[in-house]
Design a protein around this motif. Structure first.
Motif, PDB file in Angstrom:
ATOM      1  N   LEU A 314       0.835  -1.208   0.000  1.00  0.00           N
ATOM      2  CA  LEU A 314       0.000   0.000   0.000  1.00  0.00           C
ATOM      3  C   LEU A 314       0.870   1.258   0.000  1.00  0.00           C
ATOM      4  N   CYS A 315       1.912   1.252   0.838  1.00  0.00           N
ATOM      5  CA  CYS A 315       2.812   2.412   0.904  1.00  0.00           C
ATOM      6  C   CYS A 315       3.560   2.596  -0.416  1.00  0.00           C
ATOM      7  N   GLN A 316       4.045   1.483  -0.988  1.00  0.00           N
ATOM      8  CA  GLN A 316       4.801   1.548  -2.237  1.00  0.00           C
ATOM      9  C   GLN A 316       3.941   2.087  -3.372  1.00  0.00           C
ATOM     10  N   ALA A 317       2.708   1.596  -3.487  1.00  0.00           N
ATOM     11  CA  ALA A 317       1.827   2.031  -4.570  1.00  0.00           C
ATOM     12  C   ALA A 317       1.396   3.484  -4.416  1.00  0.00           C
ATOM     13  N   ALA A 318       1.365   3.962  -3.166  1.00  0.00           N
ATOM     14  CA  ALA A 318       0.950   5.353  -2.912  1.00  0.00           C
ATOM     15  C   ALA A 318       2.139   6.299  -2.792  1.00  0.00           C
ATOM     16  N   GLN A 329       7.524   5.460  -5.520  1.00  0.00           N
ATOM     17  CA  GLN A 329       6.210   5.000  -5.954  1.00  0.00           C
ATOM     18  C   GLN A 329       6.268   4.180  -7.234  1.00  0.00           C
ATOM     19  N   CYS A 330       5.507   3.094  -7.257  1.00  0.00           N
ATOM     20  CA  CYS A 330       5.374   2.277  -8.451  1.00  0.00           C
ATOM     21  C   CYS A 330       4.150   1.388  -8.294  1.00  0.00           C
ATOM     22  N   GLY A 331       3.719   0.765  -9.404  1.00  0.00           N
ATOM     23  CA  GLY A 331       2.624  -0.179  -9.346  1.00  0.00           C
ATOM     24  C   GLY A 331       3.048  -1.463  -8.643  1.00  0.00           C
ATOM     25  N   VAL A 332       2.117  -2.069  -7.891  1.00  0.00           N
ATOM     26  CA  VAL A 332       2.411  -3.269  -7.107  1.00  0.00           C
ATOM     27  C   VAL A 332       1.355  -4.332  -7.401  1.00  0.00           C
TER      28      VAL A 332
END
Length: 625
Positions: A314-318, A329-332
């Protein structure tokens, strides 16, 4: 907003010269656990060593994230040679050339300023002119500009000059379907680089010609290039000679020996070249703790691994911080192969607390096994969702296939991990495999607890493992090791109020703090310090029984079950007494077979010499010899 404006909002500020410490305003700090500095791009960097998120710290100061950008650095950093040329790349990044022929990079920060490093700059060609017609490939930006300005047409070059392995597949794609002429420098490195470039472009570019400038300029010097030719001759003459040379140069073809050779040549890089090579920095998904690549997260069953990777995704995608570390940030894609959509929805909503879920976070609860089409399925997802740069596979066991005939367990573990790793590496995608630990504990090396053979760990770039001393403990330790990350041990706690794992602090730092608290709370220590305060010369002598009796009145407790146990406890406290309070302990015979203990402060010059049967200190013995 200046750095002084920001520091004025903090308490307990210490330091200077660009580095400060202060009390963190977010958690009522009294120990100055907040580090403050200014980055090269003019951004104020905040790091709370207890794990507070930067956004929370900024909010507690009454500021916004944009307020962290203060004075920007000048185009010419103080004390450095002047910048004499700026080369703009298609992405907006710029490569700046100094008078001493060194280079530095910068790229837009999205807020009207610059980020002064190469991190995040895509691999792309420098393009002088319009990418049309015949494309000339040269070795540097200066040559490209000269060809475009003085001969005409388009000229390109790679970001890192000539050398083994410096022609990138991304460059090849940029020249797909275009006629290409390669102009190598007149030296072995240039000729080898030209051959490598021609081989990469063959079958992709419309045509590839590799010209030899010595055929139209016989007196070309060693290391000479197209810019030297333009300077030695007029621009018109150089253009005429080059056109004639290109017309008579056939399309490049590998030699018969190269075509038929079964040997894959090594891409050799000499040590001096590697030593000075301008290599791109390691990229991180999560700054400082999770580099790009294949990673492994392991823990015992039901510890909370899935909660951690769900929060991480969630943190990575946001693009939000994860456990106090900034994410890129990137798609996960999260393959939650042991969960249901109902359970995932419940957990996600607990973590988000009403905030909208990031659009770039994709879930799947079913996937084929590795030997039944998993890679084809992942390839299909990546084509449909090219923003995906991280895949979380929870758990590894769910995607594993069957062992090959006579394949040992280690070979299977390594083969399966390496197969997925190779597939994703070629596509620039990272993966996190969630896996289990064995039940058997290993206090010396927690990574030995990973289930399976060492083939699983050996194929991973980064390994995270979570351990607990006891399953019921609220705290755990996150151990991190890897090829591109410093090994670390962080104490973490699962916060059921936020449904997230949160860092408590470095395991070493926390152990030290707890040891100090235990020391300060020790009734033995309190008794000794009180006796020293009350004794003449701040020295106390007595037996363990004397100390035991004193403890009943000073600490109002029995210091130990017996004088023998008290003696052992005193021995264990000897180093902490000296380290924390400068109290020296020595023991000698009291003449009745027992021991007489002496406690005194480290500075002996103001105190009386020890008398009687007291054990002599080493420096006292030496002075009498």
């Amino acid at each position: 907003m200046t750095i002084q404006d920001i520091l004025s909002r903090l308490k307990g500020v210490k330091g200077g010269n660009g580095q400060w410490t202060a009390c963190c305003p977010n958690h009522g700090d009294t120990r100055q656990s907040l580090s403050v500095s200014v980055g090269k791009d003019g951004k104020v960097l905040l790091h709370c060593h207890t794990g507070c998120a930067v956004e929370d710290i900024v909010w507690s100061m009454g500021l916004q994230m944009k307020d962290l950008f203060v004075d920007k650095p000048p185009d010419r950093p103080s004390g450095k040679p002047p910048i004499i040329a700026t080369y703009a790349y298609p992405s907006g990044a710029q490569k700046l050339r100094r008078a001493d022929k060194s280079f530095l990079w910068r790229h837009p920060d999205g807020k009207g300023g610059w980020v002064w490093n190469r991190k995040g700059v895509p691999r792309e060609l420098y393009i002088a002119g319009e990418l049309s017609g015949v494309i000339h490939v040269v070795e540097g930006e200066k040559d490209a500009d000269n060809v475009h300005a003085k001969i005409g047409g388009c000229a390109v070059c790679g970001q890192d000059g000539a050398g083994p392995g410096k022609w990138r597949k991304e460059y090849t794609e940029q020249l797909r379907g275009r006629p290409v002429v390669i102009l190598p420098d007149n030296d072995d490195v240039g000729r080898a680089y030209a051959q490598e470039t021609a081989a990469a472009l063959r079958g992709v570019a419309k045509s590839v010609r590799l010209v030899d400038l010595s055929e139209c300029w016989p007196e070309i010097p060693e290391h000479g290039d197209i810019s030297d030719m333009i300077e030695a001759k007029s621009a018109e003459e150089a253009a005429r000679l080059l056109v004639e040379l290109e017309k008579k140069t056939p399309e490049w073809e590998p030699t018969e020996a190269e075509e038929n050779s079964q040997v894959q040549p090594l891409q050799i890089m000499p040590a001096p070249v590697l030593q000075t090579a301008d290599l791109p920095p390691v990229k991180f998904l999560i700054e400082g703790i999770l580099p790009d690549g294949t990673s492994l997260l392991t823990a015992a069953s039901k510890i909370g691994k899935s909660w951690m990777v769900l929060d991480l995704g969630l943190c990575q995608a946001a693009g939000k911080p994860f456990m106090g570390h900034q994410t890129n940030q990137c798609g996960v894609l999260y393959l939650a192969l042991e969960d249901s959509l109902h359970r995932l929805q419940n957990r996600m909503n607990k973590i988000l607390k009403g905030k909208p879920a990031p659009e770039q976070f994709y879930f799947a609860t079913e996937a084929p096994k590795l030997d039944n089409g998993l890679l084809d399925t992942l390839d299909d997802h990546l084509k449909k969702n090219p923003d995906t740069r991280l895949i979380i596979i929870d758990t590894l066991q769910k995607i594993r296939g069957q062992a090959l005939p006579r394949e040992a367990a280690y070979a299977q573990d390594y083969r399966e991990m390496e197969t997925v790793k190779s597939f994703l590496d070629k596509r620039g995608v990272s993966a996190i495999f969630v896996h289990h630990n064995r039940k058997m504990r290993d206090d010396d090396d927690p990574f030995n607890m990973i289930s399976g053979t060492n083939g699983i760990m050996g194929a991973a770039d980064t390994i995270w493992t979570i351990t607990k001393a006891h399953r019921a403990d609220e705290e755990a330790t996150l151990h991190i090791t890897g090829r591109d990350v410093e090994q670390s041990d962080t104490v973490i706690r699962f916060d059921k109020g936020d449904w997230r794992w949160k860092p408590v602090g470095s395991a070493d730092w926390l152990a030290e703090q707890r040891a100090r608290l235990e020391y300060d709370g020790s009734p033995i220590v309190k008794t000794i310090k009180k006796l020293l305060d009350q004794s003449p010369g701040h020295r106390w002598d007595g037996t363990a029984k004397d100390l035991m009796d004193a403890g009943k009145y000073i600490a109002r407790t029995y210091l130990a079950p017996s004088t023998k146990k008290l003696g052992k406890d005193i021995a264990a406290l000897e180093k902490p007494l000296f380290d924390y309070d400068g109290i020296v302990h020595s023991a000698g015979s009291n003449g009745t077979g027992g021991k007489k203990h002496s406690f005194y402060y480290q500075d002996l010059s103001q105190f009386e010499e020890l008398e009687g049967d007291q054990e002599e200190m080493p420096w006292q013995t030496d002075s009498k010899k």
